[in-house]
Enzyme design. Structure first.
Site, PDB file in Angstrom:
ATOM      1  N   LYS A 120      86.459  -8.762 -32.941  1.00  0.00           N
ATOM      2  CA  LYS A 120      85.990  -7.496 -33.515  1.00  0.00           C
ATOM      3  C   LYS A 120      86.513  -7.261 -34.927  1.00  0.00           C
ATOM      4  CE  LYS A 120      84.597  -4.848 -29.529  1.00  0.00           C
ATOM      5  NZ  LYS A 120      84.933  -5.635 -28.321  1.00  0.00           N
ATOM      6  N   GLU A 165      82.598   4.612 -32.691  1.00  0.00           N
ATOM      7  CA  GLU A 165      82.558   4.919 -31.273  1.00  0.00           C
ATOM      8  C   GLU A 165      83.379   3.850 -30.570  1.00  0.00           C
ATOM      9  OE1 GLU A 165      80.414   2.979 -32.720  1.00  0.00           O
ATOM     10  OE2 GLU A 165      80.420   1.275 -31.344  1.00  0.00           O
ATOM     11  N   SER A 223      86.315 -14.907 -27.020  1.00  0.00           N
ATOM     12  CA  SER A 223      86.169 -13.758 -27.920  1.00  0.00           C
ATOM     13  C   SER A 223      87.453 -12.952 -28.052  1.00  0.00           C
ATOM     14  CB  SER A 223      85.027 -12.871 -27.424  1.00  0.00           C
ATOM     15  OG  SER A 223      85.231 -12.524 -26.067  1.00  0.00           O
TER      16      SER A 223
HETATM   17  C1  LIG Z   1      84.076  -5.953 -27.302  1.00  0.00           C
HETATM   18  C2  LIG Z   1      84.284  -7.285 -26.766  1.00  0.00           C
HETATM   19  C3  LIG Z   1      83.218  -8.094 -26.309  1.00  0.00           C
HETATM   20  C4  LIG Z   1      81.793  -7.631 -26.255  1.00  0.00           C
HETATM   21  O1  LIG Z   1      81.205  -7.332 -27.494  1.00  0.00           O
HETATM   22  P1  LIG Z   1      80.093  -8.238 -28.159  1.00  0.00           P
HETATM   23  O2  LIG Z   1      79.548  -7.388 -29.237  1.00  0.00           O
HETATM   24  O3  LIG Z   1      79.084  -8.579 -27.126  1.00  0.00           O
HETATM   25  O4  LIG Z   1      80.751  -9.460 -28.678  1.00  0.00           O
HETATM   26  C5  LIG Z   1      83.490  -9.365 -25.872  1.00  0.00           C
HETATM   27  N1  LIG Z   1      84.743  -9.845 -25.846  1.00  0.00           N
HETATM   28  C6  LIG Z   1      85.793  -9.107 -26.256  1.00  0.00           C
HETATM   29  C7  LIG Z   1      87.153  -9.703 -26.197  1.00  0.00           C
HETATM   30  C8  LIG Z   1      85.605  -7.815 -26.736  1.00  0.00           C
HETATM   31  O5  LIG Z   1      86.642  -7.093 -27.149  1.00  0.00           O
END
Ligand SMILES: *Cc1c(COP(=O)(O)O)cnc(C)c1O
Length: 616
Positions: free
Chosen positions: A307, A329, A596
């Protein structure tokens, strides 16, 4: 750019689909023997529904000149396309019957059986020749007959999404004309129209534009007016239009600005810790006995997830726009913390809207945001969760556009957000590509990522969209299963709709209301999917698979034990599918899984899932 004509439009539904896709031309067939025949009165009413900028063409077979001229003079059509034995004398007579001949064009069709037909077409006195295989037969002719045709021309006959790129490569036609290629059982099919338009625009990107190193800019050309096929767009209250227009203009100005790019690259490098590592998971690979597994370590970024890529980009852009205040948000609080982090770094005021229910569930993140200097506003409207926080942030933005930027958290919302967020996250696939070429000397065979709104997934896919050898797989949260009500798998269970400023797929109830969604993973617990994913799904370029809580938890535990890496429960969804996929592939193939985020935040809920209560 290649021009496109969708021929044989005869129903209001067809016009609605056409308006979304915006081909250059549509054709009304005025030949009574055609199964696509429309009477002039019907054509008049369809023409009235046609979006601006799409030109109506009338198709005729040896019709009396005055009938053709009447439709042109009345502007029911602006182009006459002649498919019979009309000769140069007929064309001349028609021109003379027109009240504004300069504003109208005449196309003459030639059925190509041999070189003589090509020569006749070359010499026509019509404004443009059309090279055709026959009258709506749905088959192609031998394209090799066309060699260096030295005037602009239209190509028709058997064109469809699957062969139009080859047709363009072989012929270089100015305009491609399709009718049966965008039909199912004789009726126009919006999905096929979308696939055809996409195939043409994708071919254009690769072939019609001068190549620069800036692939981002070229790919944006598939995205006219913020559309990804039928998805995307701007479904906004009037009061927010100025804000999104200001943002779009600023982004267009700064995205290729060398100073902006340099500053962002420095932030990525020195603050976020990019490039993130591409780690070869050797034990996992050995254990599964198939394709090599690589992990793209977004979990190692500052703040522990992908993010930060998006918020640093947006905060820098906001600063360049002269904004002094960021609003955002947040659901589980991850995006709120990331935004508060960027605001602290850049000395900006920060207000985060969070559903009251979520504030209570995520007290630690609320504390972090306050520690970072942000104000957290609990939202009590509606269900007091994420979707209400989005609405509150949008309302706040309406009332304070002058000094405030709305830092949206995923590839969703009205244009230009899905494009902006994707571009900032695309650094992930740019790095994967370079790192794989260095490690393996070739691109990966598959790239997997989890999909909530879809930002880490589109960031992981983006630079591979035009590399057909790379399979792109998005992993959605199935919760307790896609045949239960406790799921968040949008592609598996959702329908086309409009919500949060965009057209895309959404989980909906039987009345079309946004359905409550569930997943063990707070980050995937969103009832929609970004519009570019919806489009990649429509055209079959990416595949979306549902992964249950149970599968994700198993993958979470598996990676912790085998590699010493605790992944975010979101990322564990992508990993879970990789564990199934790898054994079906060969050892010389490779899979990249985007991690992610890191999983510290998820230990309490996974322990609870396993029946264990943790306390401080
Ligand atoms: C917020 C988040 C997501 C989901 O958001 P996307 O916009 O689909 O990438 C996925 N993995 C983590 C670790 C997150 O914090």
């Amino acid at each position: 750019m290649t021009r496109m004509k969708f021929c044989g439009i005869s129903r209001s539904e067809d016009v609605a689909a056409v308006n979304e896709l915006h081909p250059d031309y549509i054709g009304f067939v005025f030949w009574p023997k055609s199964k696509r025949f429309v009477a002039p009165a019907r054509a008049r009413s369809l023409k009235a529904q046609l979006a601006q900028g799409i030109t109506a063409v009338g198709v005729f077979v040896d019709a009396p000149v005055r009938e053709v001229a009447a439709l042109l003079n009345e502007s029911v059509i602006d182009i006459a396309q002649l498919h019979g034995n009309e000769d140069d004398a007929y064309i001349q007579e028609l021109r003379q019957a027109l009240s504004a001949p300069d504003a109208k064009s005449i196309v003459k069709a030639y059925v190509v059986k041999g070189p003589a037909d090509i020569e006749a077409a070359r010499q026509t006195s019509a404004d443009m020749p059309l090279l055709d295989a026959g009258l709506g037969g749905g088959s192609a002719f031998d394209w090799t007959l066309i060699q260096e045709f030295d005037r602009p021309y239209m190509l028709a006959g058997g064109l469809e999404a699957g062969n139009v790129a080859e047709a363009l490569s072989r012929t270089g036609a100015t305009c491609v004309d399709t009718s049966s290629g965008i039909e199912t059982d004789g009726v126009k099919d919006a999905t096929k129209m979308c696939a055809f338009a996409t195939a043409v625009r994708t071919w254009d990107e690769a072939n019609r534009t001068t190549h620069t190193t800036n692939t981002k800019k070229e790919l944006n050309m598939t995205n006219p007016r913020g559309r990804f096929g039928v998805h995307g767009g701007q479904y906004m209250p009037e009061t927010l239009m100025n804000a999104v227009i200001e943002l779009e203009e600023a982004y267009d100005r700064f995205k290729d600005d060398p100073e902006f790019k340099r500053e962002l690259a420095t932030l990525f490098d020195e603050y976020a810790g990019r490039p993130s590592k591409l780690y070869f998971a050797e034990r996992t690979t050995r254990d599964l006995g198939g394709a090599k597994i690589y992990l793209k370590r977004e979990d190692l970024n500052h703040t522990g997830a992908h993010k930060i890529n998006n918020v640093l980009g947006q905060a820098l852009l906001a600063k360049k726009m002269g904004k002094t205040r960021l609003i955002a948000e947040t659901g589980a609080g991850q995006h709120g913390v990331a935004t508060a982090t960027a605001a602290a770094l850049m000395d900006m005021e920060c207000v985060v809207f969070m559903g009251k229910v979520d504030c209570e569930r995520q007290a630690l993140n609320v504390y972090k945001m306050r520690l970072l200097g942000a104000e957290v506003v609990p939202v009590t409207t509606g269900t007091a969760t994420l979707k209400d926080a989005v609405s509150a942030a949008m309302r706040e933005w309406t009332s304070r556009i002058a000094d405030t930027h709305y830092c949206l958290g995923s590839v969703m919302g009205p244009h230009p957000f899905p494009t902006i967020v994707r571009d900032f996250q695309a650094v992930i696939s740019a790095e994967i590509r370079d790192q794989m070429l260095e490690r393996e000397g070739k691109l990966p065979d598959a790239v997997l990522a989890c999909v909530g709104g879809g930002s880490n997934a589109i960031g992981s896919f983006y630079h591979f969209i035009n590399e057909p050898s790379v399979q792109l797989i998005g992993c959605e949260a199935a919760g307790r299963g896609i045949d239960t009500f406790e799921t968040a798998a949008t592609i598996a269970t959702g329908r086309l709709g409009i919500f949060h400023g965009m057209k895309s797929y959404f989980c909906q109830d039987e009345y079309g209301q946004i359905a409550p969604v569930y997943s063990i993973s707070a980050g995937l617990d969103y009832p929609g999917i970004g519009p570019e994913h919806a489009w990649l799904h429509d055209i079959g370029r990416a595949t979306y698979v549902p992964v249950t809580d149970e599968e994700a938890v198993q993958a979470f535990e598996y990676l912790s034990r085998l590699e010493g890496i605790i992944p975010a429960i979101e990322s564990a969804h992508a990993l879970a599918y990789a564990l199934k996929l790898a054994p079906t592939m060969r050892p010389d193939q490779s899979i990249v899984v985007t991690l992610s985020g890191r999983g510290d935040k998820d230990c309490v809920s996974v322990a609870r899932y396993r029946g264990e209560e943790l306390s401080e």
